[in-house]
Design an enzyme around this catalytic site. Structure first.
Site, short mmCIF file in Angstrom:
data_model
loop_
_atom_site.label_atom_id
_atom_site.label_comp_id
_atom_site.label_asym_id
_atom_site.label_seq_id
_atom_site.Cartn_x
_atom_site.Cartn_y
_atom_site.Cartn_z
N LYS A 296 -31.91 15.58 -24.43
CA LYS A 296 -32.64 14.50 -23.96
C LYS A 296 -32.07 13.16 -24.24
O LYS A 296 -32.23 12.10 -23.64
CB LYS A 296 -34.10 14.67 -24.65
CG LYS A 296 -34.88 15.83 -23.77
CD LYS A 296 -36.28 16.07 -24.46
CE LYS A 296 -36.62 17.34 -24.12
NZ LYS A 296 -36.13 18.75 -24.85
N ASP A 355 -39.74 14.91 -29.81
CA ASP A 355 -39.60 16.24 -29.23
C ASP A 355 -39.72 17.16 -30.44
O ASP A 355 -38.64 17.62 -30.88
CB ASP A 355 -38.31 16.69 -28.29
CG ASP A 355 -38.19 17.64 -27.68
OD1 ASP A 355 -38.91 18.63 -27.60
OD2 ASP A 355 -37.17 18.16 -27.21
N CYS A 408 -41.50 22.36 -25.99
CA CYS A 408 -41.38 23.44 -25.15
C CYS A 408 -42.05 24.41 -25.27
O CYS A 408 -41.57 25.52 -25.66
CB CYS A 408 -39.84 23.64 -25.23
SG CYS A 408 -39.05 25.00 -23.91
#
Length: 474
Positions: A296, A355, A408
Site C-alpha cells: 500500500k 493497516d 485484511c
C-alpha cells in the site's frame, strides 16, 4: 456473484514467462517424485517450523530448478493440500486404524498429500497411490509404505462427494460447513456472523479457490496499458490493476524494476481511497503507520510523487522497513517506528493509513495455512494493539485530515467493533462513507455494504476480504 468468481478464476498463474510476454516454454520435465517431494518439504516446513508456503515454495522451486508445468503441479499439490487439510483428516480418520493426530507427522503430511491427489486432481488413482507410497518409502521406510498403501487404497474407493456425505455431520450445520469446506469451526461461525447465512457457503468455497495474479501499475512509473502490452488483461475495479493470466510475474521486467508489483485489487483500492477521500485544508504530509511489507505504501508513494505530498512509511520491524524501502521511491521517507509510540508531534499529518496487524482471515485463499494457525485467542489478543494503533493514527492527523483504518479480515471483532470502540471515547472524529469514496473510484463496484464502512469479499469481488473505515478528524 457467479460472474465475479468466473472472472477471478481466469487469471491464474500456471507457467513460466519471459520479459516480454507470458507464455509456455519447452521445459525439461522433472521426475514425478521430485515434484511431490517439493510439496512434501513445504508441508513439513509449514507444520514443523511455522513457515509460510507463499514465501518458501517459490524459493524452493528456484533452488531445485523447477518451472513450467512441474512448478504448477508442485504449487497445486502444496496449496491444495493445505486448503483441504480439514476435510482430508476427517476422511483419513475413517480409513486408518489410528487417529490422524496419532500418526507420525511426516507420514501424516504424506497421507494428506496423497489424499489430495486422489480426491481433487486429475491424476489417475493408481498413479496417485503408487507415487505417494514410493515417497513414503523413501522418507519413512518400507513398513510405513505398507501402511500408507492400505490407507490410500481405502481413500480411493470413493470420490470426494461420496466421502463428504459420510464424514460431514448431519445435525450440525457449522460442523458440516467446516468439514465440507475445510475451515475450523470457529472461523466458519465468525465468517457467517460477518457475511450472513445466505452467503457463507459461497464465501467458504471462494476461500478454497486458487487466487489469480493481480498486478499493480504504480502511478508515474508505468501504466496499465504497459502491462496489457506484456500480456496482462484489464482489471475490473482498480485503475492501476491488471490481471496476469499465466506465468511468473517476477519474470516481467516492469516488476523486476519496481515499476509494477503484485498486489491484490482490494489492497490497491483501500490505499487509493485514502488518497481520494475529501479533506479540509492543506494536503502535504502523508503517513503509512504500519507499512510493511510496502504494498500500500508503494501505491500511496507513487500517487504522492505525482501530486506533491511527502509520504512517511513506518514499521516497527527493521526487516519489514527494508521491504518498504524497495517498494517506494526515493522521495518517500521510511522509518523504523513503533506505531504505539510515535516519533512525531500530534496532528503532524494530513492523511494517515493504519493497516493494522490482524488475523489475516481475509486472505485465506493466498495463505491457506493461516486457518489452521489462528485461534479465537489470536483475534482477542490483537484487539488492544489494533485499538492503540487506530488511536495513534487519529492523534497523528490534523483537524480536517483523514485516517483510513484497514484490516485484511472480515471478523467483526477486528473491523467495525474496533472503530466503534475507539470512537466511543472521542468526540473529535467523523465517519466518512467509505462505500461512496470507493464507488467514486470504481463505479461498477457493488456489494461493499451499506456504509459508512466498506467490506470487500472474495466471492463477490474476487479480492481479499479487506475492510475499510475512513475517519475525518474534527
Amino acid at each position: 456473484m457467479g460472474e465475479n468468481r468466473r472472472r477471478a478464476s481466469t487469471h491464474r498463474s500456471r507457467g513460466q514467462q519471459d520479459n516480454r510476454r507470458p507464455g509456455r516454454q519447452a521445459q525439461r520435465r522433472t521426475p514425478a517424485d521430485a515434484v511431490r517431494r517439493v510439496a512434501f518439504d513445504v508441508l513439513r516446513a509449514v507444520e514443523s517450523r511455522d513457515a509460510y508456503a507463499n514465501l518458501l515454495l517459490p524459493r524452493m522451486l528456484r533452488e531445485r530448478e523447477m518451472s513450467g508445468r512441474d512448478a504448477a503441479l508442485a504449487t497445486e499439490l502444496t496449496y491444495g493440500t493445505l486448503r483441504g487439510l480439514g476435510t482430508y483428516d476427517a476422511i483419513l480418520n475413517l480409513c486408518s486404524d489410528r487417529p490422524v493426530d496419532r500418526i507420525d507427522p511426516p507420514l501424516r503430511d504424506l497421507l494428506r498429500l496423497g489424499t489430495h491427489q486422489l480426491l481433487r486432481t486429475r491424476i489417475p488413482s493408481h498413479a496417485a497411490v503408487s507415487t505417494s507410497v514410493d515417497l513414503v518409502r523413501s522418507v519413512a521406510g518400507p513398513g510405513q509404505a505398507k501402511f500408507a498403501n492400505a490407507v490410500l487404497r481405502k481413500v480411493a474407493t470413493r470420490d470426494l462427494p461420496e466421502w463428504l456425505v459420510i464424514v460431514a455431520p448431519e445435525n450440525d450445520e457449522l460442523g458440516r460447513l467446516a468439514v465440507t469446506h475445510s475451515h475450523p469451526k470457529w472461523i466458519v461461525a465468525a465468517l457467517r456472523d460477518a457475511v450472513g447465512a445466505e452467503e457463507i457457503e459461497d464465501l467458504l468455497a471462494a476461500d478454497n479457490e486458487r487466487p489469480g495474479v493481480t498486478l499493480v501499475a504504480r502511478p508515474g512509473r508505468t501504466t496499465v496499458e504497459d502491462l496489457i502490452g506484456l500480456g496482462a488483461g484489464p482489471a475490473a475495479y482498480s485503475p492501476f490493476a491488471a490481471y496476469l493470466p499465466e506465468g511468473d510475474p517476477g519474470e516481467l521486467s516492469l516488476v523486476r524494476q519496481g515499476h509494477a508489483g503484485v498486489q491484490d485489487e482490494g489492497s490497491q483500492l483501500v490505499a487509493l481511497a485514502l488518497a481520494e477521500a475529501p479533506l479540509e485544508g492543506r494536503d502535504e504530509r502523508w503517513l503509512d503507520l504500519c507499512a510493511g511489507p510496502g504494498g500500500k505504501a508503494g501505491v500511496l508513494g507513487a500517487i504522492a510523487d505525482e501530486r506533491g505530498p511527502r509520504l512517511l512509511a513506518c514499521d516497527a520491524q527493521p526487516h519489514r522497513a527494508e521491504l518498504i524501502t524497495r517498494a517506494v521511491s526515493a522521495h518517500a521517507g521510511v522509518g523504523v517506528v513503533d506505531g504505539t509510540r510515535p516519533a512525531w508531534r500530534p496532528g503532524a499529518f494530513d492523511r494517515v493509513l493504519v493497516d493494522v496487524p490482524c488475523s489475516g482471515l481475509g486472505a485465506l485463499r493466498r495463505r491457506p495455512e493461516s486457518r489452521w494457525r489462528r485461534t479465537p485467542e489470536t483475534v482477542a489478543g490483537l484487539g488492544p494493539l489494533q485499538r492503540d494503533l487506530l488511536t495513534t493514527a487519529l492523534d497523528s492527523v490534523r483537524p480536517g485530515g483523514v485516517v483510513a483504518y484497514v484490516t485484511c479480515s472480515p471478523h467483526l471483532a477486528e473491523t467495525g467493533a474496533v472503530v466503534d470502540d475507539v470512537l466511543s471515547r472521542r468526540d473529535d472524529v467523523q465517519r466518512l462513507d467509505a462505500v461512496d469514496v470507493l464507488t467514486g473510484i470504481a463505479p461498477t463496484l457493488t456489494g461493499l455494504g451499506t456504509g459508512p464502512y466498506a467490506q470487500f469479499w472474495p466471492h463477490r469481488h474476487g479480492t481479499d476480504a479487506m475492510f475499510l473505515a475512513l475517519l475525518r478528524r474534527l
